[in-house]
Design a protein around this motif. Structure first.
Motif, PDB file in Angstrom:
ATOM      1  N   LEU A 244      46.206  11.579  -3.268  1.00 38.08           N
ATOM      2  CA  LEU A 244      45.303  11.159  -2.449  1.00 38.08           C
ATOM      3  C   LEU A 244      44.210  10.394  -3.278  1.00 38.08           C
ATOM      4  O   LEU A 244      43.876  11.046  -4.263  1.00 38.08           O
ATOM      5  N   GLU A 245      43.794   9.349  -2.918  1.00 35.20           N
ATOM      6  CA  GLU A 245      42.663   8.684  -3.760  1.00 35.20           C
ATOM      7  C   GLU A 245      41.496   8.135  -2.878  1.00 35.20           C
ATOM      8  O   GLU A 245      41.808   7.869  -1.789  1.00 35.20           O
ATOM      9  N   VAL A 246      40.475   8.362  -3.419  1.00 38.12           N
ATOM     10  CA  VAL A 246      39.281   7.991  -2.713  1.00 38.12           C
ATOM     11  C   VAL A 246      38.298   6.819  -3.360  1.00 38.12           C
ATOM     12  O   VAL A 246      38.061   7.037  -4.670  1.00 38.12           O
ATOM     13  N   TYR A 247      37.761   6.109  -2.411  1.00 38.30           N
ATOM     14  CA  TYR A 247      36.867   5.046  -2.845  1.00 38.30           C
ATOM     15  C   TYR A 247      35.211   5.335  -2.364  1.00 38.30           C
ATOM     16  O   TYR A 247      35.542   5.656  -1.001  1.00 38.30           O
ATOM     17  N   THR A 248      34.280   5.263  -2.927  1.00 37.64           N
ATOM     18  CA  THR A 248      33.074   5.547  -2.416  1.00 37.64           C
ATOM     19  C   THR A 248      32.541   3.866  -2.103  1.00 37.64           C
ATOM     20  O   THR A 248      32.541   3.428  -2.971  1.00 37.64           O
ATOM     21  N   LEU A 249      32.153   3.866  -0.994  1.00 36.75           N
ATOM     22  CA  LEU A 249      31.520   2.397  -0.735  1.00 36.75           C
ATOM     23  C   LEU A 249      30.145   2.039  -1.265  1.00 36.75           C
ATOM     24  O   LEU A 249      29.456   3.010  -0.977  1.00 36.75           O
ATOM     25  N   PRO A 250      29.862   1.025  -1.987  1.00 38.52           N
ATOM     26  CA  PRO A 250      28.719   0.773  -2.889  1.00 38.52           C
ATOM     27  C   PRO A 250      27.729   0.592  -1.606  1.00 38.52           C
ATOM     28  O   PRO A 250      28.124   0.222  -0.513  1.00 38.52           O
ATOM     29  N   GLN A 251      26.544   1.048  -1.865  1.00 34.88           N
ATOM     30  CA  GLN A 251      25.412   0.833  -0.796  1.00 34.88           C
ATOM     31  C   GLN A 251      25.525  -0.565  -0.243  1.00 34.88           C
ATOM     32  O   GLN A 251      25.175  -0.819   1.152  1.00 34.88           O
ATOM     33  N   ASP A 252      25.606  -1.734  -0.856  1.00 33.93           N
ATOM     34  CA  ASP A 252      25.425  -2.876  -0.237  1.00 33.93           C
ATOM     35  C   ASP A 252      26.604  -3.560   0.515  1.00 33.93           C
ATOM     36  O   ASP A 252      26.568  -4.394   1.162  1.00 33.93           O
ATOM     37  N   MET A 253      27.681  -2.381   0.588  1.00 35.68           N
ATOM     38  CA  MET A 253      28.788  -2.738   1.630  1.00 35.68           C
ATOM     39  C   MET A 253      28.621  -1.987   2.781  1.00 35.68           C
ATOM     40  O   MET A 253      29.540  -2.181   3.535  1.00 35.68           O
ATOM     41  N   ARG A 254      27.591  -1.202   2.915  1.00 41.56           N
ATOM     42  CA  ARG A 254      27.225  -0.554   4.035  1.00 41.56           C
ATOM     43  C   ARG A 254      26.463  -1.488   4.631  1.00 41.56           C
ATOM     44  O   ARG A 254      25.336  -1.565   4.652  1.00 41.56           O
ATOM     45  N   VAL A 255      26.996  -2.054   5.660  1.00 43.52           N
ATOM     46  CA  VAL A 255      26.336  -3.608   6.256  1.00 43.52           C
ATOM     47  C   VAL A 255      26.004  -3.359   7.779  1.00 43.52           C
ATOM     48  O   VAL A 255      25.796  -4.353   8.340  1.00 43.52           O
ATOM     49  N   GLY A 256      26.112  -2.225   8.165  1.00 44.45           N
ATOM     50  CA  GLY A 256      25.594  -1.958   9.425  1.00 44.45           C
ATOM     51  C   GLY A 256      26.685  -1.843  10.597  1.00 44.45           C
ATOM     52  O   GLY A 256      26.398  -1.776  11.737  1.00 44.45           O
ATOM     53  N   VAL A 257      28.000  -2.385  10.286  1.00 45.45           N
ATOM     54  CA  VAL A 257      29.091  -2.461  11.247  1.00 45.45           C
ATOM     55  C   VAL A 257      29.997  -1.221  11.486  1.00 45.45           C
ATOM     56  O   VAL A 257      30.442  -1.066  12.359  1.00 45.45           O
ATOM     57  N   ASP A 258      29.357  -0.137  10.592  1.00 46.78           N
ATOM     58  CA  ASP A 258      29.931   1.195  10.708  1.00 46.78           C
ATOM     59  C   ASP A 258      29.168   2.058   9.833  1.00 46.78           C
ATOM     60  O   ASP A 258      28.212   1.516   9.230  1.00 46.78           O
ATOM     61  N   ASP A 259      29.326   3.450   9.940  1.00 48.59           N
ATOM     62  CA  ASP A 259      28.698   4.107   8.702  1.00 48.59           C
ATOM     63  C   ASP A 259      29.713   4.760   7.995  1.00 48.59           C
ATOM     64  O   ASP A 259      29.372   5.990   7.692  1.00 48.59           O
ATOM     65  N   VAL A 260      30.623   4.069   7.735  1.00 49.59           N
ATOM     66  CA  VAL A 260      31.659   4.626   6.874  1.00 49.59           C
ATOM     67  C   VAL A 260      30.988   4.922   5.196  1.00 49.59           C
ATOM     68  O   VAL A 260      30.262   3.980   4.965  1.00 49.59           O
TER      69      VAL A 260
END
Ligand SMILES: C[S@@+](CC[C@H](N)C(=O)[O-])C[C@H]1O[C@@H](n2cnc3c(N)ncnc32)[C@H](O)[C@@H]1O
Ligand SMILES: O=S(=O)(c1ccc2c(c1)CN[C@@H](CF)C2)N1CCSCC1
Length: 271
Positions: A244-260
């Motif tokens: 299992l590998e996990v990637y944490t989304l950088p803040q600037d990729m949180r673009v409002g199309v979801d809350d992942v």
């Protein structure tokens, strides 16, 4: 434990959301910059494509038939697998998505996204000439079929050989089509019935996501998963987790199309 009627109404509610799904908007939201930025070292795209490249090429995955569960309007998820399997089946619940994929397959200019950067990136990972990848993919994709992961038999009875598929890949599907965690886990079991014992599942999904926009104003609920829940659900539905590998989304990729908040990549084997 949900009673049957609650589960059925929850599944029906999810299907109703998807009647408003807009492939072109979905592709725009998720598969163009900033999320799909091949120049950024911390971009999600190189990470995901590298996970898939490694998983398909580390020697334990083999066979003839790869099935992509809930393909949507996207192709990135089979760009590495198409070099390992001689047959690839794409699947989706919606005809609009199956039509989007057919446009690409037929190269008829009707696609809503140019997948060239994705093909080029994967060819770089493979040390392969770019100009062969599209032809290879078009050669091995044998069909694009309807699917419903909430059915115990998600595909038509004659869709697969009796032995089942040798490998499944599924990205951002189960958690975004299920009304709750129990339905997510059941769906994992349903797709597992499409896979031969010892076959592999490559599962990519969202962590901590409670909604996403599948089009303008089309807010679709998502089962917010934790890593532990992913691991537990895989074990409960008959898989052995390999990695299992996990990637944490950088803040600037949180673009409002979801809350992942993150993305997981799980490689598992059917018991
Ligand atoms: C978030 S999209 C993921 C698309 C693509 N795999 C990706 O990586 O972006 C979820 C997909 O699941 C499909 N879907 C909706 N309900 C489904 C169901 N009951 N069974 C299988 N797929 C379903 C939708 O049509 C949509 O294409
Ligand atoms: O990981 S992504 O950022 C991505 C890609 C697709 C999705 C999400 C995230 C989160 N919401 C999902 C709703 F189901 C869909 N990504 C977009 C760029 S290319 C690789 C995949």
């Amino acid at each position: 434990m949900l009673s049957g009627s609650n589960t059925a109404s929850g599944v029906a509610a999810m299907a109703a959301y998807y009647q408003r799904f807009d492939p072109a908007a979905y592709l725009q939201y998720n598969y163009t910059p900033p999320r799909a930025d091949f120049e950024r070292k911390d971009s999600i795209v190189p990470w995901k494509l590298a996970c898939l490249h490694r998983a398909f090429n580390e020697g334990d995955v083999s066979g003839e038939l790869l099935v992509d569960i809930g393909s949507g309007p996207t192709l990135y998820q089979v760009l590495s697998g198409c070099e390992v399997f001689s047959k690839v089946l794409l699947t989706d619940f919606l005809e609009v998505n199956r039509e989007e994929l057919k446009h690409w397959l037929q190269d008829d200019g009707g696609c809503n996204l140019d997948w060239t950067p994705y093909l080029q990136h994967v060819c770089k990972l493979e040390g392969r000439r770019y100009d062969q990848k599209a032809a290879k993919l078009r050669q091995v994709i044998t069909d694009i079929l309807p699917i419903d992961v909430h059915r115990p038999q998600p595909l038509a009875h004659d869709a697969l050989p009796s032995a089942g598929a040798d490998c499944l890949v599924s990205c951002f599907c189960l958690e975004s089509v299920s009304p709750d965690l129990a339905a997510f886990t059941r769906a994992l079991g349903h797709i597992g019935r499409l896979l031969r014992p010892g076959g592999h599942l490559l599962l990519i999904g969202a962590l901590g996501e409670s909604y996403y926009f599948g089009g303008p104003g089309v807010k679709i609920p998502v089962v917010p998963l934790t890593e532990a829940q992913v691991c537990d659900s895989l074990k409960e539905s008959g898989y052995t987790l390999i990695r299992l590998e996990v990637y944490t989304l950088p803040q600037d990729m949180r673009v409002g199309v979801d809350d992942v908040t993150g993305v997981f990549f799980a490689k598992a084997r059917k018991d």
